[in-house]
Design a protein around this motif. Sequence first.
Motif, mmCIF file in Angstrom:
data_model
loop_
_atom_site.group_PDB
_atom_site.id
_atom_site.type_symbol
_atom_site.label_atom_id
_atom_site.label_comp_id
_atom_site.label_asym_id
_atom_site.label_seq_id
_atom_site.Cartn_x
_atom_site.Cartn_y
_atom_site.Cartn_z
ATOM 1 N N TYR A 7 0.834 -1.207 0.000
ATOM 2 C CA TYR A 7 0.000 0.000 0.000
ATOM 3 C C TYR A 7 0.868 1.256 0.000
ATOM 4 C CZ TYR A 7 -4.457 -2.406 0.678
ATOM 5 O OH TYR A 7 -5.587 -3.179 0.495
ATOM 6 N N GLY A 8 2.007 1.174 0.682
ATOM 7 C CA GLY A 8 2.910 2.332 0.740
ATOM 8 C C GLY A 8 3.475 2.706 -0.617
ATOM 9 N N LEU A 9 3.426 1.759 -1.558
ATOM 10 C CA LEU A 9 3.919 2.030 -2.914
ATOM 11 C C LEU A 9 2.798 2.513 -3.830
ATOM 12 C CD1 LEU A 9 6.070 -1.220 -3.350
ATOM 13 C CD2 LEU A 9 6.863 1.056 -2.679
ATOM 14 N N ARG A 10 1.573 2.480 -3.323
ATOM 15 C CA ARG A 10 0.428 2.747 -4.206
ATOM 16 C C ARG A 10 -0.391 3.970 -3.842
ATOM 17 N NH1 ARG A 10 -2.889 -2.689 -4.665
ATOM 18 N NH2 ARG A 10 -4.021 -1.412 -6.159
ATOM 19 N N CYS A 11 -0.417 4.337 -2.573
ATOM 20 C CA CYS A 11 -1.328 5.424 -2.175
ATOM 21 C C CYS A 11 -0.909 6.013 -0.831
ATOM 22 C CB CYS A 11 -2.761 4.874 -2.035
ATOM 23 S SG CYS A 11 -2.903 3.566 -0.808
ATOM 24 N N ASP A 12 -1.404 7.222 -0.561
ATOM 25 C CA ASP A 12 -1.293 7.773 0.792
ATOM 26 C C ASP A 12 -2.277 6.991 1.659
ATOM 27 O OD1 ASP A 12 0.492 9.914 0.162
ATOM 28 O OD2 ASP A 12 -1.184 11.064 -0.656
ATOM 29 N N SER A 13 -1.848 6.600 2.848
ATOM 30 C CA SER A 13 -2.768 5.790 3.654
ATOM 31 C C SER A 13 -2.692 6.110 5.139
ATOM 32 C CB SER A 13 -2.467 4.294 3.450
ATOM 33 O OG SER A 13 -1.166 3.996 3.883
ATOM 34 N N VAL A 14 -3.785 5.815 5.806
ATOM 35 C CA VAL A 14 -3.809 5.745 7.264
ATOM 36 C C VAL A 14 -3.960 4.265 7.561
ATOM 37 C CG1 VAL A 14 -5.014 6.359 9.392
ATOM 38 C CG2 VAL A 14 -4.930 8.006 7.497
ATOM 39 N N MET A 15 -2.925 3.669 8.151
ATOM 40 C CA MET A 15 -2.925 2.219 8.351
ATOM 41 C C MET A 15 -2.936 1.913 9.844
ATOM 42 S SD MET A 15 -0.330 -0.591 6.713
ATOM 43 C CE MET A 15 -0.727 -0.098 5.060
ATOM 44 N N GLU A 16 -3.938 1.145 10.261
ATOM 45 C CA GLU A 16 -4.026 0.841 11.698
ATOM 46 C C GLU A 16 -3.707 -0.614 11.997
ATOM 47 O OE1 GLU A 16 -7.200 -0.591 13.644
ATOM 48 O OE2 GLU A 16 -8.729 0.047 12.208
ATOM 49 N N GLY A 17 -3.150 -0.862 13.176
ATOM 50 C CA GLY A 17 -2.831 -2.233 13.560
ATOM 51 C C GLY A 17 -2.152 -2.290 14.914
ATOM 52 N N ARG A 18 -1.181 -3.209 15.027
ATOM 53 C CA ARG A 18 -0.441 -3.367 16.280
ATOM 54 C C ARG A 18 1.049 -3.083 16.089
ATOM 55 N NH1 ARG A 18 -5.010 -4.327 16.821
ATOM 56 N NH2 ARG A 18 -6.134 -5.461 18.440
ATOM 57 N N ASP A 19 1.518 -3.216 14.834
ATOM 58 C CA ASP A 19 2.960 -3.155 14.556
ATOM 59 C C ASP A 19 3.267 -2.255 13.363
ATOM 60 O OD1 ASP A 19 1.705 -4.666 12.654
ATOM 61 O OD2 ASP A 19 3.270 -6.186 12.497
ATOM 62 N N ILE A 20 2.366 -1.341 13.053
ATOM 63 C CA ILE A 20 2.551 -0.546 11.817
ATOM 64 C C ILE A 20 3.736 0.424 12.001
ATOM 65 C CG2 ILE A 20 1.441 0.904 10.075
ATOM 66 C CD1 ILE A 20 0.210 -1.970 10.573
ATOM 67 N N GLY A 21 3.766 1.117 13.126
ATOM 68 C CA GLY A 21 4.865 2.067 13.354
ATOM 69 C C GLY A 21 6.157 1.394 13.781
ATOM 70 N N SER A 22 6.053 0.171 14.314
ATOM 71 C CA SER A 22 7.267 -0.498 14.816
ATOM 72 C C SER A 22 7.907 -1.410 13.773
ATOM 73 C CB SER A 22 6.941 -1.315 16.077
ATOM 74 O OG SER A 22 5.892 -2.220 15.815
ATOM 75 N N VAL A 23 7.092 -2.059 12.929
ATOM 76 C CA VAL A 23 7.620 -3.090 12.024
ATOM 77 C C VAL A 23 7.280 -2.822 10.548
ATOM 78 C CG1 VAL A 23 7.451 -5.556 11.413
ATOM 79 C CG2 VAL A 23 7.553 -4.873 13.818
ATOM 80 N N VAL A 24 6.049 -2.474 10.275
ATOM 81 C CA VAL A 24 5.621 -2.391 8.863
ATOM 82 C C VAL A 24 6.199 -1.133 8.207
ATOM 83 C CG1 VAL A 24 3.659 -2.508 7.270
ATOM 84 C CG2 VAL A 24 3.505 -3.641 9.487
ATOM 85 N N PHE A 25 6.031 0.022 8.856
ATOM 86 C CA PHE A 25 6.587 1.277 8.332
ATOM 87 C C PHE A 25 7.345 2.021 9.430
ATOM 88 C CE2 PHE A 25 3.165 0.510 5.259
ATOM 89 C CZ PHE A 25 3.874 0.661 4.077
#
Length: 220
Positions: free
Chosen positions: A121-139
């Motif tokens: 998704y980070g390569l395709r669009c601006d996003s608000v991404m929610e989860g448990r590890d988005i700020g620590s692991v995914v992005f």
Amino acid sequence: MSIDKFRVIAVDGPAASGKSSVSRALAQKLGYVYVNTGAMYRAVTWLALEKGVDLSDAAAVERLLEDSRLEAGIEEGQSCFRVDGVDPAEALVSPEVNSGVSKIATLSCVRTRLVEMQRQYGLRCDSVMEGRDIGSVVFPETPAKFYVDASVEVRAARRLGQGLNDPVALRDAMDSARKSSPLTVPAGAWVIDSSDMNVAEVVTEMLRLLQPLGILPLSE
Ligand code: DC
């Protein structure tokens, strides 16, 4: 992975902290795509239950993933996630999925596959991404990270108010204790305690914090 072209706002937090409602509302204010990564873990849990796969059997779940089609996309400006062509919709919040999802989320074969899809998704669009590890692991490199919290009493009451049977304290314990990408406050995250705040108040606070990064709401 590059976040130069598209912005990712990471929203992490425990179960029923209100992060889905605020993430959806924030994405709407900004004109960003809202991505609910918990729904991806839930959809895989639903599929495993449908196919009678033991959620604790990592090898069986891995085989299930190999044999299934997982698709994450954007349709009419909204993110969508399908397993074998199906969006399980309301079944994502069934009591069976609620009590099984934290087990599925401990499996590294599941996490590796879903994190890869989330990064697309980070390569395709601006996003608000929610989860448990988005700020620590995914992005981890995004400068826009939030951790939305609320007291356990408020969170349990929110789920009951939604008419859902959801063992939030138990899920938090499992999500925080697991070895692979546990729930944590990401380094550099803005922590917002939403116990005494409504959705609009949290979003207003988020927009205030995002302003210095040049992330501004669409003009109304
Ligand atoms: O946000 P939610 O309650 O719908 O998430 C369901 C479960 O999925 C949660 O208990 C832990 C897991 N999860 C995860 O491990 N990592 C994510 N990025 C999102 C959810």
